[in-house]
Design a protein around this motif. Structure first.
Motif, PDB file in Angstrom:
ATOM      1  N   LEU A  49     -11.071 -28.615 -31.950  1.00  0.00           N
ATOM      2  CA  LEU A  49     -11.838 -28.500 -30.723  1.00  0.00           C
ATOM      3  C   LEU A  49     -10.910 -27.999 -29.617  1.00  0.00           C
ATOM      4  CD1 LEU A  49     -13.955 -31.801 -30.823  1.00  0.00           C
ATOM      5  CD2 LEU A  49     -14.749 -29.461 -31.304  1.00  0.00           C
ATOM      6  N   ILE A  50     -11.258 -26.867 -29.031  1.00  0.00           N
ATOM      7  CA  ILE A  50     -10.481 -26.308 -27.919  1.00  0.00           C
ATOM      8  C   ILE A  50     -11.164 -26.724 -26.622  1.00  0.00           C
ATOM      9  CG2 ILE A  50      -9.532 -24.232 -26.863  1.00  0.00           C
ATOM     10  CD1 ILE A  50      -9.795 -22.830 -29.552  1.00  0.00           C
ATOM     11  N   PHE A  51     -10.546 -27.643 -25.909  1.00  0.00           N
ATOM     12  CA  PHE A  51     -11.149 -28.157 -24.690  1.00  0.00           C
ATOM     13  C   PHE A  51     -10.936 -27.202 -23.528  1.00  0.00           C
ATOM     14  CE2 PHE A  51     -10.940 -31.909 -27.272  1.00  0.00           C
ATOM     15  CZ  PHE A  51     -12.033 -32.678 -26.868  1.00  0.00           C
ATOM     16  N   ASP A  52     -12.032 -26.894 -22.821  1.00  0.00           N
ATOM     17  CA  ASP A  52     -11.910 -26.194 -21.546  1.00  0.00           C
ATOM     18  C   ASP A  52     -11.213 -27.170 -20.595  1.00  0.00           C
ATOM     19  OD1 ASP A  52     -13.510 -24.446 -22.918  1.00  0.00           O
ATOM     20  OD2 ASP A  52     -15.237 -24.612 -21.588  1.00  0.00           O
ATOM     21  N   TRP A  53     -10.031 -26.805 -20.153  1.00  0.00           N
ATOM     22  CA  TRP A  53      -9.161 -27.730 -19.421  1.00  0.00           C
ATOM     23  C   TRP A  53      -9.026 -27.267 -17.982  1.00  0.00           C
ATOM     24  CZ3 TRP A  53      -3.704 -27.785 -17.897  1.00  0.00           C
ATOM     25  CH2 TRP A  53      -3.188 -29.065 -17.684  1.00  0.00           C
ATOM     26  N   TYR A  54      -9.401 -28.133 -17.057  1.00  0.00           N
ATOM     27  CA  TYR A  54      -9.426 -27.786 -15.632  1.00  0.00           C
ATOM     28  C   TYR A  54      -8.324 -28.541 -14.904  1.00  0.00           C
ATOM     29  CZ  TYR A  54     -13.954 -25.794 -16.774  1.00  0.00           C
ATOM     30  OH  TYR A  54     -14.965 -25.035 -17.334  1.00  0.00           O
ATOM     31  N   MET A  55      -7.390 -27.779 -14.361  1.00  0.00           N
ATOM     32  CA  MET A  55      -6.288 -28.365 -13.601  1.00  0.00           C
ATOM     33  C   MET A  55      -6.012 -27.473 -12.400  1.00  0.00           C
ATOM     34  SD  MET A  55      -4.201 -30.900 -13.312  1.00  0.00           S
ATOM     35  CE  MET A  55      -4.358 -31.696 -14.914  1.00  0.00           C
ATOM     36  N   TYR A  65      -0.571 -24.326 -29.405  1.00  0.00           N
ATOM     37  CA  TYR A  65      -1.541 -23.316 -28.952  1.00  0.00           C
ATOM     38  C   TYR A  65      -1.958 -23.626 -27.520  1.00  0.00           C
ATOM     39  CZ  TYR A  65      -5.937 -20.593 -28.905  1.00  0.00           C
ATOM     40  OH  TYR A  65      -6.960 -19.731 -28.605  1.00  0.00           O
ATOM     41  N   PHE A  66      -1.808 -22.638 -26.629  1.00  0.00           N
ATOM     42  CA  PHE A  66      -2.220 -22.801 -25.233  1.00  0.00           C
ATOM     43  C   PHE A  66      -2.845 -21.492 -24.775  1.00  0.00           C
ATOM     44  CE2 PHE A  66      -1.120 -23.162 -20.554  1.00  0.00           C
ATOM     45  CZ  PHE A  66      -2.061 -24.152 -20.295  1.00  0.00           C
ATOM     46  N   SER A  67      -4.107 -21.568 -24.384  1.00  0.00           N
ATOM     47  CA  SER A  67      -4.876 -20.367 -24.083  1.00  0.00           C
ATOM     48  C   SER A  67      -5.134 -20.266 -22.585  1.00  0.00           C
ATOM     49  CB  SER A  67      -6.208 -20.416 -24.848  1.00  0.00           C
ATOM     50  OG  SER A  67      -6.946 -19.225 -24.679  1.00  0.00           O
ATOM     51  N   ILE A  68      -5.057 -19.056 -22.052  1.00  0.00           N
ATOM     52  CA  ILE A  68      -5.303 -18.796 -20.639  1.00  0.00           C
ATOM     53  C   ILE A  68      -6.621 -18.046 -20.503  1.00  0.00           C
ATOM     54  CG2 ILE A  68      -4.459 -17.700 -18.536  1.00  0.00           C
ATOM     55  CD1 ILE A  68      -2.728 -20.002 -19.447  1.00  0.00           C
ATOM     56  N   TYR A  69      -7.569 -18.630 -19.769  1.00  0.00           N
ATOM     57  CA  TYR A  69      -8.890 -18.014 -19.612  1.00  0.00           C
ATOM     58  C   TYR A  69      -8.846 -16.824 -18.660  1.00  0.00           C
ATOM     59  CZ  TYR A  69     -13.842 -17.475 -18.471  1.00  0.00           C
ATOM     60  OH  TYR A  69     -15.098 -16.953 -18.271  1.00  0.00           O
ATOM     61  N   ASP A  70      -8.244 -16.993 -17.492  1.00  0.00           N
ATOM     62  CA  ASP A  70      -8.248 -15.949 -16.458  1.00  0.00           C
ATOM     63  C   ASP A  70      -6.810 -15.506 -16.202  1.00  0.00           C
ATOM     64  OD1 ASP A  70      -8.435 -14.371 -14.144  1.00  0.00           O
ATOM     65  OD2 ASP A  70     -10.126 -15.518 -13.361  1.00  0.00           O
ATOM     66  N   ILE A  71      -6.383 -14.464 -16.903  1.00  0.00           N
ATOM     67  CA  ILE A  71      -4.990 -14.031 -16.811  1.00  0.00           C
ATOM     68  C   ILE A  71      -4.653 -13.511 -15.414  1.00  0.00           C
ATOM     69  CG2 ILE A  71      -5.571 -11.766 -17.751  1.00  0.00           C
ATOM     70  CD1 ILE A  71      -2.224 -13.717 -18.024  1.00  0.00           C
ATOM     71  N   GLN A  72      -5.603 -12.869 -14.750  1.00  0.00           N
ATOM     72  CA  GLN A  72      -5.328 -12.352 -13.410  1.00  0.00           C
ATOM     73  C   GLN A  72      -5.112 -13.486 -12.424  1.00  0.00           C
ATOM     74  OE1 GLN A  72      -5.079  -8.825 -12.686  1.00  0.00           O
ATOM     75  NE2 GLN A  72      -3.930  -9.915 -11.102  1.00  0.00           N
ATOM     76  N   LEU A  87      -5.942 -26.802 -25.923  1.00  0.00           N
ATOM     77  CA  LEU A  87      -6.390 -26.576 -24.556  1.00  0.00           C
ATOM     78  C   LEU A  87      -6.534 -25.090 -24.266  1.00  0.00           C
ATOM     79  CD1 LEU A  87      -4.106 -29.082 -22.582  1.00  0.00           C
ATOM     80  CD2 LEU A  87      -6.357 -29.514 -23.604  1.00  0.00           C
ATOM     81  N   MET A  88      -7.636 -24.751 -23.635  1.00  0.00           N
ATOM     82  CA  MET A  88      -7.784 -23.463 -22.976  1.00  0.00           C
ATOM     83  C   MET A  88      -7.828 -23.767 -21.487  1.00  0.00           C
ATOM     84  SD  MET A  88     -10.923 -20.761 -22.727  1.00  0.00           S
ATOM     85  CE  MET A  88     -11.714 -21.860 -21.552  1.00  0.00           C
ATOM     86  N   TRP A  89      -6.822 -23.320 -20.758  1.00  0.00           N
ATOM     87  CA  TRP A  89      -6.799 -23.573 -19.327  1.00  0.00           C
ATOM     88  C   TRP A  89      -7.896 -22.734 -18.676  1.00  0.00           C
ATOM     89  CZ3 TRP A  89      -1.971 -22.768 -15.661  1.00  0.00           C
ATOM     90  CH2 TRP A  89      -2.249 -23.364 -14.423  1.00  0.00           C
ATOM     91  N   ALA A  90      -8.981 -23.402 -18.286  1.00  0.00           N
ATOM     92  CA  ALA A  90     -10.100 -22.736 -17.618  1.00  0.00           C
ATOM     93  C   ALA A  90      -9.751 -22.603 -16.134  1.00  0.00           C
ATOM     94  CB  ALA A  90     -11.384 -23.535 -17.816  1.00  0.00           C
TER      95      ALA A  90
END
Length: 449
Positions: free
Chosen positions: A154-160, A245-252, A188-191
């Motif tokens: 499960l890849i959690f949309d992670w809000y920080m 694994y660490f994913s970035i949602y909005d690279i800009q 985690l996918m950093w949303a």
């Protein structure tokens, strides 16, 4: 039964969702025709080569055409199946209390949803009820189902944000404290997109920014320490070749916090070094690519291949099909959207120069986030066209096509993701509802387990 190409040039025959390779078939097509004629199968002489192969497969055990050295081999190559998890279905998040009041969660939008056009199926009703995901017992039910039906992670949309976390109680109090958390990996996918007040949104109202996604360099270093100590080092955190694994949602938006490519790359290295110091092999940096903005705050980066190369990302992926495919009709056919996404997938494989992890979306319908008193139309998120005909059967076909395409590339990645476990207010969820029951989960199990 379905035929597709094996990566080494053989023939794959799919029976009941399981692919089998015919390693060697003795006897030629003429012999099969004669056999079929003996069995009084009409019009066999006009059958295509593919149809004859299917016939041969069904008759092999009875024909004697297969010698002692011939066999059917099940292709058991493992593909890791991940699913995104959106954590806004729990009560008493401090920010939600401030903006929505106590006991609010996004379930309230699901309960209030209604049809907005002819043939529109709303509201959706969860089979498990309107549960609170921060409860470890509730999350244990989800984990058990995910493990049973073939979800590996499960890849959690992670809000920080600069001033702290948002929607973190689901993961921190629910998932991580569930007794069976070890059964499924998490990541985690950093949303890191801006969060606007759109739950619900009134058509034509000014957009109200609540939480900016940009964080300062100082704040990022604090976040790095939190990531490593609280998440990356957990035994069931998803690691690829020993890297978290660490994913970035909005690279800009991510880059905006540092200002330049060079400063962004240095910041990424600092997180990698912290992970290594904690005993890991580093961080597996994943970038979420999209070609069409969805949220009002989204802006498409000019050059994903350049960003991937300069910043040293390890892989790329997608969050949802509609990031790449337009929806021209109020209910655009699921299969048409799938085929257009596959076109993007081919582009991504060629352009990104890093492994691209494909996505399969369950559907798309953000109408529950639309104010009920507002006129409905394709005006811009959340007032958008939807995906229709997204039956469990069509979802299963998309999964099988994705699996076949991955297996056909012997050097390609063996990781894919699904949107999503529970995007209820965007109409893209695996969790059982009262209409389809466990149909979407059964589709995953039949293709991948």
């Amino acid at each position: 039964m379905k035929q597709s190409c094996h990566p080494e040039g053989g023939i794959l025959i799919t029976v009941g969702g399981n692919p089998w390779e015919i390693e060697q078939i003795k006897g030629n097509l003429e012999r099969v025709k004669l056999l079929a004629l003996k069995l009084k199968i009409e019009r066999i002489l006009n059958m295509s080569k593919t149809a004859l192969i299917f016939l041969l497969c069904s008759l092999l055990p009875q024909t004697g055409l297969v010698g002692k050295t011939d066999k059917l081999k099940h292709t058991t190559e493992k593909i890791t199946v991940a699913a995104y998890y959106f954590p806004n279905y729990h009560t008493n998040d401090p920010r939600n209390i401030k903006n929505k009041g106590e006991k609010w969660s996004e379930w309230e939008l699901i309960k209030a949803a209604k049809p907005r056009f002819p043939g529109h199926e709303q509201p959706k009703v969860p089979l498990w009820g309107y549960t609170d995901e921060k409860d470890p017992k509730v999350m244990a039910q989800k984990i058990e189902a995910a493990a049973k039906y073939g979800i590996d992670c499960l890849i959690f949309d992670w809000y920080m944000y600069e001033d702290g976390p948002f929607l973190n109680r689901c993961l921190d109090e629910g998932f991580l404290k569930a007794k069976n958390a070890h059964k499924v990996m998490f990541a985690l996918m950093w949303a890191n997109h801006d969060w606007e007040d759109i739950h619900p949104y009134t058509k034509g109202a000014p957009h109200k920014l609540l939480y900016p996604g940009k964080v300062s360099e100082k704040r990022f270093d604090e976040i790095c320490d939190l990531l490593v100590s609280q998440y990356f080092t957990k035994p069931n955190y998803w690691k690829i070749d020993g890297k978290a694994y660490f994913s970035i949602y909005d690279i800009q938006k991510f880059m905006d916090g540092f200002g330049t490519f060079e400063a962004t790359k240095r910041a990424m290295k600092r997180l990698n070094d912290k992970a290594v110091a904690a005993g890991l092999k580093g961080v597996h940096w994943n970038i979420v690519a999209w070609g069409r903005p969805i949220l009002p705050v989204e802006k498409v980066p000019a050059n994903y291949p350049e960003m991937i190369k300069k910043l040293g990302f390890d892989s790329a992926t997608s969050y949802v099909w509609v990031h790449h495919v337009g929806l021209p009709e109020p209910q655009t056919d699921y299969n048409k959207v799938r085929d257009q996404y596959f076109t993007f997938w081919n582009h991504a494989k060629n352009e990104f120069k890093v492994p691209y992890y494909p996505n399969v979306s369950v559907g798309w319908d953000p109408s529950p986030r639309c104010d009920l008193n507002s006129e409905w139309g394709n005006f811009g998120y959340p007032f958008t066209n939807t995906i229709g005909n997204n039956t469990p059967g069509n979802f299963k076909t998309a999964l099988q096509m994705t699996r076949d395409k991955m297996v056909a590339d012997p050097k390609g990645p063996r990781i894919m993701n699904i949107n999503s476990w529970n995007e209820w207010t965007e109409g893209s969820y695996l969790e059982p509802d009262t209409k389809n029951k466990f149909g979407y989960l059964e589709a995953i199990k039949s293709v991948f387990k």
